[in-house]
Design an enzyme around this catalytic site. Structure first.
Site, short mmCIF file in Angstrom:
data_model
loop_
_atom_site.label_atom_id
_atom_site.label_comp_id
_atom_site.label_asym_id
_atom_site.label_seq_id
_atom_site.Cartn_x
_atom_site.Cartn_y
_atom_site.Cartn_z
N TRP A 1 25.44 6.02 49.35
CA TRP A 1 25.03 6.66 50.61
C TRP A 1 25.60 5.94 51.82
O TRP A 1 25.94 6.57 52.82
CB TRP A 1 23.51 6.82 50.67
CG TRP A 1 23.10 7.85 49.66
CD1 TRP A 1 22.41 7.64 48.51
CD2 TRP A 1 23.46 9.24 49.66
NE1 TRP A 1 22.31 8.83 47.80
CE2 TRP A 1 22.94 9.82 48.48
CE3 TRP A 1 24.17 10.07 50.55
CZ2 TRP A 1 23.10 11.17 48.16
CZ3 TRP A 1 24.33 11.41 50.23
CH2 TRP A 1 23.80 11.95 49.05
N LYS B 1 12.37 13.90 49.97
CA LYS B 1 11.88 12.92 49.00
C LYS B 1 10.40 12.64 49.26
O LYS B 1 9.55 13.07 48.51
CB LYS B 1 12.70 11.63 49.04
CG LYS B 1 14.15 11.84 48.55
CD LYS B 1 15.10 11.66 49.65
CE LYS B 1 16.58 11.70 49.34
NZ LYS B 1 17.12 12.31 48.19
N ASP C 1 19.40 4.70 57.75
CA ASP C 1 19.16 5.88 56.93
C ASP C 1 18.02 5.52 55.98
O ASP C 1 18.21 4.74 55.06
CB ASP C 1 20.44 6.23 56.16
CG ASP C 1 20.23 7.37 55.16
OD1 ASP C 1 19.09 7.88 55.04
OD2 ASP C 1 21.21 7.75 54.49
N1 PMP Z 1 21.09 9.37 52.45
C1 PMP Z 1 20.34 9.08 51.39
C2 PMP Z 1 19.83 7.67 51.22
C3 PMP Z 1 20.05 10.05 50.44
O1 PMP Z 1 19.30 9.77 49.37
C4 PMP Z 1 20.53 11.37 50.63
C5 PMP Z 1 20.23 12.50 49.68
N2 PMP Z 1 19.98 12.19 48.39
C6 PMP Z 1 21.31 11.62 51.75
C7 PMP Z 1 21.57 10.60 52.64
C8 PMP Z 1 21.88 12.98 52.01
O2 PMP Z 1 20.91 13.88 52.36
P1 PMP Z 1 21.25 15.41 52.60
O3 PMP Z 1 21.85 15.94 51.34
O4 PMP Z 1 19.92 16.01 52.88
O5 PMP Z 1 22.17 15.52 53.75
#
Ligand code: PMP
Length: 359
Positions: free
Chosen positions: A101, A195, A171
């Site tokens: 991420w 989540k 994040d």
């Molecule tokens: N950052 C983290 C830590 C995540 O776990 C996720 C999704 N699993 C995201 C960003 C991306 O989120 P989204 O698909 O809702 O844009």
């Protein structure tokens, strides 16, 4: 029949929230309509959104000089929205790379500014969080970006970095509301809802007000934090139904005793699983012990040829979505707030049985 759902997200929601939403589906409190069918500017929905925001502020003890935005776009959109809103006259930002991420955030930010990698745990295959002493921070950076819980790698910051005058941006998609945080240490906290908060489609942004003057002129209005803050997140139509469900989750969290109480439960759930993993060689957990995520427990069967057998057996025993992310393989048990202790105990019992059968 409901299963123990270990999905990383969209993830399990508290059953009582779903039951209440079902009961209110056709007629929300005498209005004769579903929340989904309401104008976002009507007094009913405005009340729902205001209550959700107020409850979130209480749960996280968000100081008054922070704005709370309830937006669309998800965390991946925020990866672009963050630099657009924070660069001001600066041309670079610092990023700490702790896994999949972080890498996505870095890739996106590179479209808008020079990205300096201030620290990385790539040398440990992203099984650890680099110690603050190894970070090479730039005093001229627009901000420092971290991902405080890497959902795929299963590592989590158990501490808050000090970045001095440079705002810290986090994040927190996959662990927000799972533990107490000192919001005042951060310039910006953001996360997708799917989540610990509610359904996909809602993004939380918590931003210190003095940072609202730094947006690039190209920033789209829907993603312009200052404009959104001034408009109570209604520059565009917000994700109304997701906000309503998030509000119910916040109320549920309060009945659980708030974030401090849920954190205790989360510590106990994670300990149950990791303590067992530490006793056996049949399974292995790659994350460094001090950096283990309480939310996403990544583990592998030492004999990976048994993976599909393991998953089939788990499903038959009422446990679903344990397959690890394709980037790291193996298994992942996501045990967010809504996962009861009983679910983790059922998993550990199953893992022991499976080991006895095949070990
Ligand atoms: N950052 C983290 C830590 C995540 O776990 C996720 C999704 N699993 C995201 C960003 C991306 O989120 P989204 O698909 O809702 O844009």
């Amino acid at each position: 029949m409901r299963v123990f759902n270990f999905s990383a997200g969209p993830a399990a929601l508290p059953e009582s929230v779903l039951t209440q939403a079902a009961a209110e589906m056709l007629d929300w409190r005498g209005t004769g309509m579903s929340v989904m069918e309401m104008s976002h500017r009507g007094k009913e929905f405005m009340g729902i959104a205001a209550k959700a925001e107020a409850d979130l502020r209480t749960l996280l003890a968000i100081p008054d000089d922070y704005s709370v935005l309830l937006l669309q776009g998800g965390a991946i959109a925020e990866n672009a929205i963050v630099p657009m809103n924070l660069l001001g006259r600066k041309t670079s930002a610092d990023y700490v790379n702790t896994g999949e991420w972080s890498k996505k955030s870095i890739k996106e930010a590179r479209k808008y500014c020079a990205v300096r990698i201030a620290a990385s745990s790539e040398d440990t295959n992203f099984t650890s969080v680099p110690a603050l002493g190894t970070w090479q921070l730039d005093r001229n950076a627009a901000y420092v970006h971290i991902c405080t819980n890497e959902t795929i790698g299963g590592i989590e910051y158990q501490w808050t970095p000090e970045t001095g005058e440079v705002p810290l941006v986090a994040d927190m998609s996959s662990h927000i509301l799972s533990r107490v945080v000192n919001v005042s240490k951060y310039g910006v906290i953001y996360g997708g809802a799917q989540k610990n908060v509610g359904p996909a489609g809602l993004t939380l942004v918590i931003v210190r007000n003095d940072l609202l003057d730094r947006a690039l002129p190209i920033t789209p209005s829907a993603f312009h934090w200052k404009e959104q803050a001034a408009a109570d997140s209604m520059v565009n139509t917000p994700p109304t139904y997701a906000i309503y469900i998030a509000g119910l989750v916040f109320e549920w969290l309060q009945t659980q005793g708030g974030v401090k109480a849920i954190e205790k439960k989360n510590i106990a759930k994670a300990a149950l699983l990791y303590d067992y993993l530490d006793t056996t060689e049949f399974y292995r957990a790659p994350a460094r012990k001090i950096d283990r995520s309480r939310m996403n427990v990544v583990f592998h069967l030492s004999d990976e040829s048994l993976d599909s057998e393991f998953l089939v057996g788990a499903k038959a025993a009422g446990m679903d979505q344990l397959k690890g992310h394709r980037a790291v393989g193996g298994m992942r048990a996501s045990i967010y707030n809504a996962m009861p202790f009983e679910g983790v105990r059922t998993l550990v019992d199953y893992m022991k049985q499976f080991e006895q059968m095949y070990g």
